[in-house]
Scaffold this active site. Sequence first.
Site, PDB file in Angstrom:
ATOM      1  N   TYR A 171       0.599  -1.116   0.027  1.00 26.03           N
ATOM      2  CA  TYR A 171       0.034   0.039  -0.168  1.00 26.03           C
ATOM      3  C   TYR A 171       0.728   1.335  -0.171  1.00 26.03           C
ATOM      4  CZ  TYR A 171      -4.646   1.830   0.184  1.00 26.03           C
ATOM      5  OH  TYR A 171      -5.911   2.425   0.018  1.00 26.03           O
ATOM      6  N   LYS A 203      -3.719   8.329   2.499  1.00 29.56           N
ATOM      7  CA  LYS A 203      -5.152   7.819   3.189  1.00 29.56           C
ATOM      8  C   LYS A 203      -4.993   8.484   4.584  1.00 29.56           C
ATOM      9  CE  LYS A 203      -7.362   5.944  -0.044  1.00 29.56           C
ATOM     10  NZ  LYS A 203      -8.618   6.616  -0.709  1.00 29.56           N
TER      11      LYS A 203
END
Length: 259
Positions: free
Chosen positions: A160, A167
């Site tokens: 990620y 995020k």
Amino acid sequence: MNDLLKLENKVFVVMGVANERSLAWGVAKSLYEAGARIVFTYRKERSLSKINKLLADQNLAAEMVVQCDVSDDESLNQAFAQIGEKVKHIHGVVHSIAFAHGEDLKGDFIETTRSGYAFSQDTSAYSLIAVAREAQPFLANGASIVTMSALGAERALEGYKVMGVAKAALESAVKYLALDLGRENVRVNAISAGPIRTLAAKGIPTFNQMLHDIEAKAPLKRNVTQEEVGDMTITLLSPLSRGVTGEVVHVDSGYHIMG
């Protein structure tokens, strides 16, 4: 209580529909089922053609479809000016926009480029701030803004990388925007969705492993669907959640509670 979920004739701006698998499209479908009027935004012409095709295939009509590049302040200003001029009041905004350069998701996180880091932050996190600012003059009393996050904001997940950091910034922005806009009775929340096969998910090298891990470890022993994310999102958009702001609601079969 069911009346609180009825959204007939309320106007919602949905940003980030790329194709039929998009989380934003899942939200749009749930909104249509609740009787809402929807304004779609798009960045490039290919996205416009996909939105128009989706609407035609499902015999749905949009209130407006407006060009909007969230990385361009002038484009954002013009888009919301057009929306405000036509609909007068916006009852909610769905921000489902995130992107990182592919090369910054392939190597080690420590190799993230300065430009790649800045790009992912601008597109995935700062864009929510800019959208909220441009939408603010048109937001109705009790309006709600919902953005899309993921577990990579809270945990270091393999694959990620820079998107997880973006995020995390997005979730922090949700809290500060909730503080700013709360005095106007506008709420800001995030959905932390489990992995779903969207266009953006293709860029995450470990995506298939994420799906497998949730099936194996989550309390519900399955992955979530686009419809489940859409339904929880419209709950946050509706008066049912009128006392909720600054929250990150997980829709991931309970995977986030596992050690």
